[in-house]
Design an enzyme around this catalytic site. Structure first.
Site, PDB file in Angstrom:
ATOM      1  N   ASP A   1      23.699  -0.462  32.998  1.00 49.88           N
ATOM      2  CA  ASP A   1      24.311   0.810  33.394  1.00 49.88           C
ATOM      3  C   ASP A   1      25.831   0.633  33.500  1.00 49.88           C
ATOM      4  OD1 ASP A   1      23.010   3.521  35.026  1.00 49.88           O
ATOM      5  OD2 ASP A   1      25.161   3.104  35.210  1.00 49.88           O
TER       6      ASP A   1
ATOM      7  N   ASN B   1      14.849   9.573  37.481  1.00 47.19           N
ATOM      8  CA  ASN B   1      15.282  10.898  37.927  1.00 47.19           C
ATOM      9  C   ASN B   1      14.833  11.923  36.883  1.00 47.19           C
ATOM     10  OD1 ASN B   1      16.663   9.791  40.155  1.00 47.19           O
ATOM     11  ND2 ASN B   1      18.430   9.324  38.862  1.00 47.19           N
TER      12      ASN B   1
ATOM     13  N   GLN C   1      18.801  14.308  37.548  1.00 48.63           N
ATOM     14  CA  GLN C   1      18.949  13.658  36.247  1.00 48.63           C
ATOM     15  C   GLN C   1      20.267  14.096  35.623  1.00 48.63           C
ATOM     16  OE1 GLN C   1      15.617  14.322  33.620  1.00 48.63           O
ATOM     17  NE2 GLN C   1      16.473  13.016  32.002  1.00 48.63           N
TER      18      GLN C   1
ATOM     19  N   HIS D   1      14.894   7.762  30.970  1.00 46.91           N
ATOM     20  CA  HIS D   1      15.329   6.388  31.271  1.00 46.91           C
ATOM     21  C   HIS D   1      14.835   5.984  32.645  1.00 46.91           C
ATOM     22  CE1 HIS D   1      18.520   9.142  32.584  1.00 46.91           C
ATOM     23  NE2 HIS D   1      18.757   8.303  33.584  1.00 46.91           N
TER      24      HIS D   1
ATOM     25  N   HIS E   1      15.721   3.434  35.708  1.00 47.84           N
ATOM     26  CA  HIS E   1      16.677   2.502  36.311  1.00 47.84           C
ATOM     27  C   HIS E   1      15.891   1.317  36.866  1.00 47.84           C
ATOM     28  CE1 HIS E   1      20.071   5.514  36.779  1.00 47.84           C
ATOM     29  NE2 HIS E   1      19.048   6.329  36.620  1.00 47.84           N
TER      30      HIS E   1
HETATM   31  P1  AMP Z   1      20.509   9.752  35.805  1.00 50.79           P
HETATM   32  O1  AMP Z   1      20.375  10.654  34.587  1.00 50.79           O
HETATM   33  O2  AMP Z   1      20.928  10.507  37.034  1.00 50.79           O
HETATM   34  O3  AMP Z   1      19.287   8.931  36.046  1.00 50.79           O
HETATM   35  O4  AMP Z   1      21.694   8.749  35.550  1.00 50.79           O
HETATM   36  C1  AMP Z   1      22.177   8.395  34.278  1.00 50.79           C
HETATM   37  C2  AMP Z   1      22.726   6.997  34.353  1.00 50.79           C
HETATM   38  O5  AMP Z   1      23.223   6.668  33.062  1.00 50.79           O
HETATM   39  C3  AMP Z   1      23.872   6.803  35.337  1.00 50.79           C
HETATM   40  O6  AMP Z   1      23.545   5.737  36.238  1.00 50.79           O
HETATM   41  C4  AMP Z   1      25.071   6.444  34.444  1.00 50.79           C
HETATM   42  O7  AMP Z   1      25.934   5.500  35.036  1.00 50.79           O
HETATM   43  C5  AMP Z   1      24.381   5.877  33.222  1.00 50.79           C
HETATM   44  N1  AMP Z   1      25.142   5.995  31.965  1.00 50.79           N
HETATM   45  C6  AMP Z   1      25.705   7.114  31.460  1.00 50.79           C
HETATM   46  N2  AMP Z   1      26.306   6.854  30.287  1.00 50.79           N
HETATM   47  C7  AMP Z   1      26.113   5.534  30.033  1.00 50.79           C
HETATM   48  C8  AMP Z   1      26.498   4.660  28.976  1.00 50.79           C
HETATM   49  N3  AMP Z   1      27.197   5.081  27.936  1.00 50.79           N
HETATM   50  N4  AMP Z   1      26.134   3.354  29.068  1.00 50.79           N
HETATM   51  C9  AMP Z   1      25.425   2.907  30.125  1.00 50.79           C
HETATM   52  N5  AMP Z   1      25.023   3.692  31.141  1.00 50.79           N
HETATM   53  C10 AMP Z   1      25.371   4.978  31.116  1.00 50.79           C
END
Ligand code: AMP
Ligand code: ZN
Length: 115
Positions: free
Chosen positions: A33, A89, A96, A102, A104
């Site tokens: 991340d 999420n 999300q 995805h 985590h």
């Molecule tokens: P969520 O959709 O709330 O589960 O979170 C999306 C996650 O993707 C967040 O923790 C971001 O830091 C991560 N994220 C977004 N863009 C990138 C990227 N280009 N490379 C790695 N992680 C990413």
């Protein structure tokens, strides 16, 4: 395999934007991340574009099982020995942010910046 040209994680799958990869096979990709909450924070994604966990059907059971099964293997390989969190999420109320499914996986010694 579905791809959405506007999706940032599909772009990572396609190699169009860089990511620090932790694992890859024909159907899954794991990468670190960019804003980690924990000393180790990876995202496990299916390579095919599925927007959210609410969009999966029984045809995805094996894929989901493989995503979850990858978590302990990855954590071991990344040196996490004292437990880890897994989190998906889903949708607006699930907070999300990126609409490509995805999971985590977070571990490493506390304190963490979040979670
Ligand atoms: P969520 O959709 O709330 O589960 O979170 C999306 C996650 O993707 C967040 O923790 C971001 O830091 C991560 N994220 C977004 N863009 C990138 C990227 N280009 N490379 C790695 N992680 C990413
Ligand atoms: Zn996508």
């Amino acid at each position: 395999m579905n791809a959405d040209p506007t999706c940032i994680f599909c772009k990572i799958v396609a190699g169009q934007i860089p990511a620090k990869k932790a694992y890859e096979d024909e159907e899954l990709l794991a990468f670190h991340d960019i804003h980690p909450w924990a000393p180790v924070h990876v995202l496990v994604i299916p390579k095919t574009h599925i927007a959210t966990l609410a969009d999966v059907g029984p045809e995805h059971d094996a894929l989901l099982g493989r995503m979850l099964g990858l978590a302990p293997k990855l954590m071991r390989e990344l040196g996490v020995t004292n437990g880890f969190r897994t989190l998906i999420n889903t949708g607006p109320d699930g907070k999300q942010e990126v609409y490509h499914l995805h999971m985590h996986v977070m571990g490493g010694p506390r304190p963490w910046s979040k979670g």
